[in-house]
Design an enzyme around this catalytic site. Structure first.
Site, PDB file in Angstrom:
ATOM      1  N   ASP A 161      15.884   5.255   1.267  1.00 55.70           N
ATOM      2  CA  ASP A 161      15.068   4.989   2.396  1.00 55.70           C
ATOM      3  C   ASP A 161      13.846   5.649   2.383  1.00 55.70           C
ATOM      4  O   ASP A 161      12.690   5.180   3.085  1.00 55.70           O
ATOM      5  CB  ASP A 161      16.299   5.594   3.610  1.00 55.70           C
ATOM      6  N   ASP A 192      11.124   3.659   7.748  1.00 53.63           N
ATOM      7  CA  ASP A 192      11.992   2.481   7.413  1.00 53.63           C
ATOM      8  C   ASP A 192      13.099   3.137   8.425  1.00 53.63           C
ATOM      9  O   ASP A 192      14.140   3.964   8.462  1.00 53.63           O
ATOM     10  CB  ASP A 192      12.652   2.745   6.083  1.00 53.63           C
ATOM     11  N   GLU A 195       8.606  -0.804   9.507  1.00 57.72           N
ATOM     12  CA  GLU A 195       9.306  -2.096   9.204  1.00 57.72           C
ATOM     13  C   GLU A 195       9.709  -2.681  10.222  1.00 57.72           C
ATOM     14  O   GLU A 195      10.677  -2.009  11.049  1.00 57.72           O
ATOM     15  CB  GLU A 195      10.159  -1.767   7.913  1.00 57.72           C
TER      16      GLU A 195
END
Length: 162
Positions: free
Chosen positions: A140, A7, A67
């Site tokens: 996260d 992330d 991502e």
């Protein structure tokens, strides 16, 4: 198959490393790479790069699921996050790790079956899918694990389309 989910960020980069064998998951490690706002931005990027290389060298994932950027509210940090994401992509590529990218919608759909699921739903199902006793913290890290799950559920179709 060993997957590292990432992330991206520049203050905090979430990571989650899982093994997926015959639809069974085993969590290897998860957490965050944190950088200090007191450091110059270039040193923060270097810290992210070095820490990620360390994780890649220790755990030797087969692929990286990262991502894609999606910003609606905080346009101010989009460039910094994009630069950090570039460092993350570079580290994975330098270690010869194949990179797969997923939108937040794809991650939510893969984990919950619903692309508009709220964060709490994604976290709860991530916990259940990985047979964890509690929701991974910080957020996260939980997001990174969800990204790794997303890849584990969809990697065969990604391989066909590449």
């Amino acid at each position: 198959m060993r997957v590292i989910g990432v992330d991206p960020g520049f203050a905090t980069v979430g990571f989650g490393i899982i093994d997926n064998e015959k639809s069974r998951f085993n969590v290897i490690e998860y957490g965050v790479i944190s950088t200090s706002a007191k450091k110059s931005f270039d040193l923060r990027l270097l810290e992210i790069y070095n820490d990620l290389l360390y994780l890649l060298d220790i755990h030797k994932p087969d692929c990286a699921a990262i991502e894609q950027l999606y910003f609606t509210t905080n346009q101010k940090t989009v460039i910094e996050v994009a630069e950090a994401r570039g460092v993350i992509l570079l580290a994975a590529r330098q270690r010869g790790i194949r990179i797969f990218e997923y939108t937040p919608l794809q991650v939510k759909s893969a984990v919950t079956g619903y692309g508009k699921a709220v964060k709490k739903q994604v976290q709860e199902l991530t916990k259940r899918i990985l047979c964890l006793s509690e929701i991974p913290k910080p957020d996260d890290a939980a997001d990174a694990l969800a990204i790794a799950i997303c890849h584990s559920h969809s990697f065969r179709s990604k391989l066909i389309s590449k």
